[in-house]
Motif scaffolding. Structure first.
Motif, PDB file in Angstrom:
ATOM      1  N   LEU A  31     -14.252   4.803  38.861  1.00 39.74           N
ATOM      2  CA  LEU A  31     -14.975   4.283  37.698  1.00 39.74           C
ATOM      3  C   LEU A  31     -16.281   5.039  37.468  1.00 39.74           C
ATOM      4  N   VAL A  32     -17.013   5.322  38.525  1.00 34.39           N
ATOM      5  CA  VAL A  32     -18.256   6.082  38.384  1.00 34.39           C
ATOM      6  C   VAL A  32     -17.948   7.488  37.873  1.00 34.39           C
ATOM      7  N   GLN A  33     -16.892   8.111  38.400  1.00 32.49           N
ATOM      8  CA  GLN A  33     -16.541   9.477  38.012  1.00 32.49           C
ATOM      9  C   GLN A  33     -16.142   9.599  36.544  1.00 32.49           C
ATOM     10  N   GLN A  34     -15.818   8.501  35.888  1.00 35.61           N
ATOM     11  CA  GLN A  34     -15.519   8.559  34.460  1.00 35.61           C
ATOM     12  C   GLN A  34     -16.746   8.950  33.649  1.00 35.61           C
ATOM     13  N   THR A  35     -17.924   8.745  34.229  1.00 28.66           N
ATOM     14  CA  THR A  35     -19.165   9.043  33.522  1.00 28.66           C
ATOM     15  C   THR A  35     -20.041  10.055  34.242  1.00 28.66           C
ATOM     16  N   ILE A  36     -20.056   9.983  35.564  1.00 33.07           N
ATOM     17  CA  ILE A  36     -20.956  10.814  36.365  1.00 33.07           C
ATOM     18  C   ILE A  36     -20.129  11.646  37.345  1.00 33.07           C
ATOM     19  N   PRO A  37     -20.351  12.951  37.402  1.00 30.85           N
ATOM     20  CA  PRO A  37     -19.616  13.763  38.388  1.00 30.85           C
ATOM     21  C   PRO A  37     -20.158  13.504  39.797  1.00 30.85           C
ATOM     22  N   ILE A  38     -19.405  12.753  40.568  1.00 28.23           N
ATOM     23  CA  ILE A  38     -19.829  12.371  41.918  1.00 28.23           C
ATOM     24  C   ILE A  38     -18.620  12.399  42.838  1.00 28.23           C
TER      25      ILE A  38
END
Length: 105
Positions: A31-38
Motif C-alpha cells: 500500500l505504501v509503495q503505491q505512492t512512495i518508492p520504499i
C-alpha cells in the motif's frame, strides 16, 4: 527525481493505513509503495519502532499453514496520527505557498 521521505511522514503513512483496518507487513508495504518508492527492508524497522513506541500492537493469524503478523493501531497511535496530520497540513500549506511564488490565495 524522487523527493526524500522523512521519518515522520513515513510514520504518518503507516499509521493512516492502519487507521482504516489491520494489515500484515507485506500488505502495508504494498500500500505504501503505491505512492512512495520504499522497500520492505525499510518498512519493517519502521513497524518495529512504531510498535516499541506504543503506537501499534501486533497479533498473529493463521494463513495457509503459517502465521501472518498483523499490525493494529493503538489509541496512542491514533493520537500520534492526528498530530502528524496537523503537522502535515501546516507543512503542505507552507510548501504550497513557496512553490506558488508567495502569491496570496
Amino acid at each position: 527525481m524522487a523527493i526524500p521521505i522523512n521519518t515522520e511522514l513515513l510514520d504518518g503513512c503507516v499509521l493512516a493505513i492502519l487507521s482504516q483496518e489491520d494489515y500484515y507487513g507485506y500488505a502495508i508495504t504494498q500500500l505504501v509503495q503505491q505512492t512512495i518508492p520504499i522497500s520492505e527492508s525499510t518498512l519493517y524497522p519502521v513497524l518495529r519502532r512504531l510498535k516499541k513506541q506504543g503506537w501499534l500492537t501486533t497479533y498473529d493469524k493463521p494463513f495457509q499453514g503459517r502465521n501472518r503478523r498483523y499490525y493494529q493501531l493503538t489509541p496512542n497511535g491514533l493520537q500520534r496520527l492526528s498530530e502528524i496530520r496537523s503537522d502535515w497540513e501546516l507543512y503542505k500549506h507552507q510548501i504550497d505557498w513557496l512553490m506558488k511564488g508567495n502569491q496570496d490565495e
